[in-house]
Design a protein around this motif. Structure first.
Motif, PDB file in Angstrom:
ATOM      1  N   ARG A  54       3.623  -6.338  -1.738  1.00  0.00           N
ATOM      2  CA  ARG A  54       4.313  -5.067  -1.960  1.00  0.00           C
ATOM      3  C   ARG A  54       3.310  -3.914  -2.063  1.00  0.00           C
ATOM      4  O   ARG A  54       3.525  -2.835  -1.490  1.00  0.00           O
ATOM      5  CB  ARG A  54       5.148  -5.156  -3.241  1.00  0.00           C
ATOM      6  N   HIS A  55       2.204  -4.149  -2.749  1.00  0.00           N
ATOM      7  CA  HIS A  55       1.193  -3.107  -2.882  1.00  0.00           C
ATOM      8  C   HIS A  55       0.521  -2.808  -1.537  1.00  0.00           C
ATOM      9  O   HIS A  55       0.238  -1.644  -1.219  1.00  0.00           O
ATOM     10  CB  HIS A  55       0.133  -3.534  -3.909  1.00  0.00           C
ATOM     11  N   VAL A  56       0.251  -3.851  -0.754  1.00  0.00           N
ATOM     12  CA  VAL A  56      -0.354  -3.644   0.564  1.00  0.00           C
ATOM     13  C   VAL A  56       0.589  -2.836   1.458  1.00  0.00           C
ATOM     14  O   VAL A  56       0.155  -1.925   2.174  1.00  0.00           O
ATOM     15  CB  VAL A  56      -0.710  -4.994   1.212  1.00  0.00           C
ATOM     16  N   LEU A  57       1.874  -3.158   1.423  1.00  0.00           N
ATOM     17  CA  LEU A  57       2.837  -2.420   2.232  1.00  0.00           C
ATOM     18  C   LEU A  57       2.908  -0.950   1.817  1.00  0.00           C
ATOM     19  O   LEU A  57       3.014  -0.055   2.669  1.00  0.00           O
ATOM     20  CB  LEU A  57       4.219  -3.058   2.110  1.00  0.00           C
ATOM     21  N   GLU A  84       5.713 -11.152   4.134  1.00  0.00           N
ATOM     22  CA  GLU A  84       6.185  -9.767   4.055  1.00  0.00           C
ATOM     23  C   GLU A  84       5.335  -8.817   4.893  1.00  0.00           C
ATOM     24  O   GLU A  84       5.701  -7.651   5.070  1.00  0.00           O
ATOM     25  CB  GLU A  84       6.186  -9.300   2.596  1.00  0.00           C
ATOM     26  N   LEU A  85       4.211  -9.303   5.417  1.00  0.00           N
ATOM     27  CA  LEU A  85       3.284  -8.444   6.153  1.00  0.00           C
ATOM     28  C   LEU A  85       3.275  -8.738   7.651  1.00  0.00           C
ATOM     29  O   LEU A  85       2.376  -8.302   8.363  1.00  0.00           O
ATOM     30  CB  LEU A  85       1.859  -8.599   5.594  1.00  0.00           C
ATOM     31  N   TRP A 257      -7.737  -2.803  -7.304  1.00  0.00           N
ATOM     32  CA  TRP A 257      -8.016  -1.553  -6.577  1.00  0.00           C
ATOM     33  C   TRP A 257      -6.819  -1.163  -5.710  1.00  0.00           C
ATOM     34  O   TRP A 257      -6.401  -0.006  -5.687  1.00  0.00           O
ATOM     35  CB  TRP A 257      -9.282  -1.760  -5.746  1.00  0.00           C
ATOM     36  N   ILE A 258      -6.251  -2.152  -5.010  1.00  0.00           N
ATOM     37  CA  ILE A 258      -5.067  -1.896  -4.185  1.00  0.00           C
ATOM     38  C   ILE A 258      -3.890  -1.462  -5.059  1.00  0.00           C
ATOM     39  O   ILE A 258      -3.155  -0.523  -4.719  1.00  0.00           O
ATOM     40  CB  ILE A 258      -4.717  -3.156  -3.363  1.00  0.00           C
ATOM     41  N   ALA A 259      -3.701  -2.150  -6.176  1.00  0.00           N
ATOM     42  CA  ALA A 259      -2.588  -1.804  -7.076  1.00  0.00           C
ATOM     43  C   ALA A 259      -2.743  -0.385  -7.634  1.00  0.00           C
ATOM     44  O   ALA A 259      -1.755   0.361  -7.724  1.00  0.00           O
ATOM     45  CB  ALA A 259      -2.516  -2.806  -8.218  1.00  0.00           C
TER      46      ALA A 259
END
Length: 269
Positions: A54-57, A84-85, A257-259
């Motif tokens: 979800r964070h990557v999206l 999801e990716l 870091w992504i979050a």
């Protein structure tokens, strides 16, 4: 972005800084094992933490789609790991195959017939070293010893086997990695740096500041490409030497870091 890219070459006595939060003009590329995800004894045993996809999206949306996964895994394996990716751009097998932003696929070359024989012999070598793993990835063959009971002996056995095997695969090369050796097509075969350069030639990546986050020796090709273009090369972990100019301690730090980036974008939307 002005002033972010460092021009000095870091060494073990020069601490690398942590990267800033992603900016909207970045083109962002992530390795998987040892970067987005913690290593596992078997590639299929990796754990994808709750919220990561979800964070990557969200980050991909913030970058108008200029985010790609660049991995030694095959794209089909990436899609199994990150369901999801599946629509995101990706490069698999170190750049041998690629998926573009609209889903077009560049497929890996057909493996030579001799690879079946080499695979059987590699499995025989592996059987003498408990905890090792032989993994077939299209035309590539990877030999892992991360979970070996005697890793140094397993490493030496695989190195000797790989060197001897090149007589059966004259167009192949041996590529080293983090507790893995991989037999892969050589010559003009793409690497991760080539994959990044190809992505940067077309939208949504073109004209952006390239940023590559990775941990492995095979990521050095991509680090060099990013450095040449004035981007950010981010080493995950403590492997040395590296041409990377920025640093995150481990996959947990990458995910945090992504979050933070995803939360920051949400707060500023």
């Amino acid at each position: 972005m002005e002033g972010l890219a460092r021009t000095d070459t870091p060494d073990q006595t020069t601490p690398r800084p942590q990267p800033p939060l992603p900016a909207r003009d970045w083109a962002l590329f992530f390795d998987v094992d040892g970067c987005l995800l913690d290593f596992a004894a078997h590639p299929s045993d990796v754990i994808v933490p709750e919220g990561l996809q979800r964070h990557v999206l969200k980050l991909a949306s913030m970058l108008d789609g200029a985010l790609a996964i660049v991995s030694g895994r095959a794209i089909d394996a990436l899609d199994e790991t990150f369901p999801e990716l599946q629509h995101l751009p990706a490069a698999g097998m170190h750049g041998l195959e690629r998926r573009e932003i609209h889903g077009q696929r560049t497929h890996a070359p057909k493996p030579p017939a001799a690879l079946d024989t080499v695979l059987a012999e590699a499995i025989h070598v592996s059987s003498a070293h408990p905890g090792t793993l032989v993994e077939r990835k299209g035309p590539n063959l990877a030999m892992h010893w991360r979970a070996a009971t005697m890793p140094e002996l397993a490493r030496d056995a695989f190195r000797a086997f790989a060197a001897a095997t090149l007589r059966l695969l004259p167009d192949y090369v041996v590529q080293g990695g983090d507790m893995v050796l991989e037999l892969r097509p050589g010559g003009a075969t793409p690497d991760k740096g080539d994959a990044v350069e190809t992505f940067l030639m077309s939208p949504p990546f073109a004209g952006r500041v390239p940023v590559f986050v990775g941990d492995d020796l095979t990521d050095e090709h991509a680090f060099s490409v990013v450095n040449e273009r004035g981007g950010l090369s981010v080493l995950v972990g403590a492997r040395e030497p590296s041409v990377a100019r920025w640093h995150l301690a481990d996959p947990a730090s990458v995910r945090a870091w992504i979050a933070r980036a995803a939360a920051h974008d949400g707060a500023s939307a």
